[in-house]
Motif scaffolding. Structure first.
Motif, short mmCIF file in Angstrom:
data_model
loop_
_atom_site.label_atom_id
_atom_site.label_comp_id
_atom_site.label_asym_id
_atom_site.label_seq_id
_atom_site.Cartn_x
_atom_site.Cartn_y
_atom_site.Cartn_z
N GLN A 1 0.83 -1.19 0.00
CA GLN A 1 0.00 0.00 0.00
C GLN A 1 0.87 1.25 0.00
O GLN A 1 2.06 1.20 0.30
N GLN A 2 0.25 2.35 -0.31
CA GLN A 2 0.97 3.61 -0.46
C GLN A 2 1.18 4.27 0.89
O GLN A 2 0.26 4.40 1.69
N GLU A 3 2.42 4.70 1.13
CA GLU A 3 2.74 5.39 2.37
C GLU A 3 2.15 6.80 2.35
O GLU A 3 2.11 7.46 1.31
N SER A 4 1.68 7.22 3.51
CA SER A 4 1.09 8.55 3.61
C SER A 4 2.14 9.62 3.38
O SER A 4 3.24 9.58 3.94
N ARG A 5 1.81 10.61 2.54
CA ARG A 5 2.72 11.71 2.23
C ARG A 5 2.21 12.98 2.89
O ARG A 5 1.06 13.05 3.33
N LYS B 1 3.03 5.03 8.65
CA LYS B 1 1.60 5.31 8.46
C LYS B 1 1.27 5.25 6.97
O LYS B 1 1.90 5.91 6.15
N PRO C 1 -3.24 10.20 7.13
CA PRO C 1 -2.66 8.88 7.43
C PRO C 1 -3.67 7.98 8.14
O PRO C 1 -4.66 8.44 8.71
N CYS C 2 -3.42 6.69 8.09
CA CYS C 2 -4.25 5.71 8.80
C CYS C 2 -3.99 5.84 10.30
O CYS C 2 -2.84 5.91 10.75
N GLU D 1 -1.52 14.38 3.00
CA GLU D 1 -2.48 13.29 2.91
C GLU D 1 -2.86 12.82 4.32
O GLU D 1 -2.07 12.95 5.26
N CYS E 1 -6.54 2.80 6.39
CA CYS E 1 -5.94 2.41 5.12
C CYS E 1 -6.74 1.24 4.56
O CYS E 1 -7.74 0.81 5.15
N LYS F 1 -1.45 5.58 3.70
CA LYS F 1 -2.45 6.56 3.27
C LYS F 1 -3.85 6.02 3.56
O LYS F 1 -4.19 4.90 3.21
#
Length: 578
Positions: free
Chosen positions: A103-107, A120, A112-113, A110, A135, A122
């Protein structure tokens, strides 16, 4: 043919796991147990949830089986259930860790989970009941578990705690109209009892209507200010023209005055100098003549003196006779001759008087020219045609496309007129270009990356709409005229109100009823403007438009009502012809 895939096997295995997951959900908060306790009737709840439930009710009753306890039971944490919940949480975290790499990492920027530990991921959704963002992995229970499916999900947002009642720690899902604030369910039975309380969705729908009305009013205010800006700009332009004209007239007048003064001064100096030259010549002529006489007399005097000194008597007598001393040579009687100094008195006064007369004539001429100019300026202010004439330079030839005409419309042979019919015309081929449900027709010409202008006669009509449309507009369904749907138009509706179809419509306050409307499009600038040709005034402008495909002229003559009301045609008129 039916295909059985490996993904179906995974789904069946996860279903067996979900049967056990449901056992760890509190029936009050619909979330995984926190400090699970068991009531005497055998049901499990979060310790805080059951205590809050009993605190807000008049009797100690089980939320599930409704069994009433005469005294509040002493509840202790169920250690077995607590350990099971702990193992379940660990299993969930391990599962999340194993899939986090996919899964995509939170940037930054954005959401976060909230469940992920360490890195964390996205968040895909936020839960308004749990007040947490999840997520893809941690969102799965909300998509599959029966209890969590009832939770309200939305696109991920931050600060979900702001959606909780600070007093009761419950979701803000109601709106108190009395106090104009968001409240939770407990607020309605405590602090806001007997108040006018409605669901948030209902209140939002009402607010949206108010916002649309506000937007329409704002658009009208914007349009009025645009018209005022045009008026001010027009007045500034007139002022600049007046200033340039005044400067030109001033330069002309004062240049004339300067030349006249210089001319009169030169005439004055010339007159004085000529008079002085005449006096001087007269004096010089007299002096020259007298000097000649003096020379002659001095010569005679010398001869007489010499003769008077002679001792030769014969010579003296003979010479006296030749000198004729008794008859001197003829001379002028200068006693009557006078060369008085030249008098210039009155010369300057006469020159100034003549200059005054010249200036008076010039002022009279200037006043006549000025009055004529003022009349022209007033007429120009009453009929501000500059802007309209500017856009009329981009006039194009527009004709109607019969392949797009609705079957209740009648087109003229030259395809310059369209009017509504009271009965359906002979059925035409239902091609993709034809309007099927709305009485509309498009122009044949397609435009992009250029400026264009055309005029349409709308007099004697009680309903009409004009403008431009995207080439890709759907012509087979009912639609609302708005830029969002690919239409930039204005018109006269059934309510006898002029409006710009800006989505929502903007009511236009026009001083006169347009008889002919000009449509101007600047594709590059994203501008669509409408003009009252007779009044040479701007009606409305769509600005900041983003055109990404070709545009076509759009016409809707409305319906032909009983009695022939609105039966007049829309007529594409030659530009500049009244």
């Amino acid at each position: 043919m039916f295909f059985f895939s490996s993904s179906m096997c995974v789904d069946m295995a996860s279903a067996n796991l979900l049967l056990s997951e449901n056992q760890f959900l509190c029936s009050v908060c619909l979330d995984v147990f926190t400090d699970p306790v068991t009531t005497p009737c055998g049901h499990n709840f979060c310790k805080k949830c059951i205590n809050d439930y009993w605190n807000t009710n008049n009797q100690n009753m089980c939320p599930l089986c409704k069994k009433v306890f005469f005294s509040r039971p002493e509840l202790l944490v169920n250690t077995f259930m607590s350990e099971m919940v702990s193992q379940f949480r660990q299993s969930t975290q391990q599962k999340a860790s194993s899939s986090s790499s996919e899964q995509q990492e939170s940037r930054p920027g954005e959401v976060p989970c909230d469940v992920c530990t360490g890195t964390k991921l996205k968040a895909l959704k936020s839960c308004l009941v749990c007040l947490a963002s999840y997520c893809e992995t941690h969102l799965e229970p909300h998509l599959t578990m029966s209890g969590l499916k009832r939770h309200q999900l939305m696109d991920p947002v931050e600060n979900l705690e702001d959606r909780m009642c600070l007093k009761h720690d419950k979701p803000l899902e109601l709106f108190c109209r009395t106090d104009q604030t968001c409240v939770c369910m407990l607020c309605t039975v405590l602090d806001h009892k007997m108040h006018n309380v409605v669901p948030l969705k209902q209140e939002c729908e009402g607010k949206k209507v108010e916002l649309q009305k506000t937007e329409a009013e704002t658009q009208e205010m914007i349009q009025k200010r645009r018209l005022k800006i045009q008026e001010v700009q027009h007045n500034v332009k007139l002022s600049e023209e007046d200033a340039d004209r005044e400067k030109a007239e001033g330069v002309q007048v004062f240049t004339g005055l300067k030349e006249s003064v210089e001319r009169k001064l030169n005439e004055l100096i010339t007159t004085i100098e000529e008079k002085q030259r005449s006096t001087k010549k007269q004096a010089e002529d007299a002096i020259r003549e007298m000097e000649q006489e003096i020379s002659d007399l001095m010569k005679r005097s010398t001869e007489v003196e010499k003769l008077s000194l002679s001792e030769d008597h014969l010579h003296l007598l003979q010479s006296v006779q030749s000198l004729n001393i008794h008859h001197p040579p003829p001379t002028k009687d200068w006693s009557q001759v006078s060369v008085p100094p030249a008098s210039h008195e009155g010369t300057v006064r006469r020159a100034v008087s003549q200059l005054e007369e010249t200036l008076s004539n010039m002022m009279k001429t200037l006043v006549e020219v000025k009055m004529k100019t003022l009349v022209e300026v007033k007429i120009k202010k009453l009929v501000p045609e500059t802007e309209l004439k500017r856009v009329q330079k981009f006039a194009v030839d527009v004709t109607l496309d019969p392949e797009t005409a609705h079957h209740y419309l009648i087109l003229s042979d030259d395809r310059k007129q369209v009017k509504p019919a009271q009965v359906e015309q002979p059925r035409l081929p239902d091609n993709p270009q034809r309007f099927s449900l709305c009485p509309c027709v498009l122009g044949t010409q397609k435009f992009s990356s250029e400026k264009l202008y055309y005029e349409v006669q709308v007099k004697q009509k009680s309903e009409w709409f004009l403008g431009v449309a995207r080439e890709s507009v759907n012509r087979k369904r009912l639609f609302t005229l708005s830029p969002q749907n690919g239409y930039w138009s204005i018109g006269l509706g059934n309510g006898n109100e002029y409006e710009a179809n800006a989505g929502p419509p903007v009511v236009l306050s026009l001083k006169t009823r347009p008889q002919k409307v000009g449509v101007f499009v600047d594709y590059e600038e994203g501008l669509v403007s409408f003009y009252d040709v007779g009044a040479a005034a701007l009606i409305y402008s769509f600005t900041g438009c983003s055109f990404k495909e070709k545009l076509l002229p759009f016409f809707c003559p409305g319906l032909n009502y009983h009695g022939g009301i609105n039966s007049a045609p829309l007529i594409i008129s030659p530009v500049g012809v009244n």
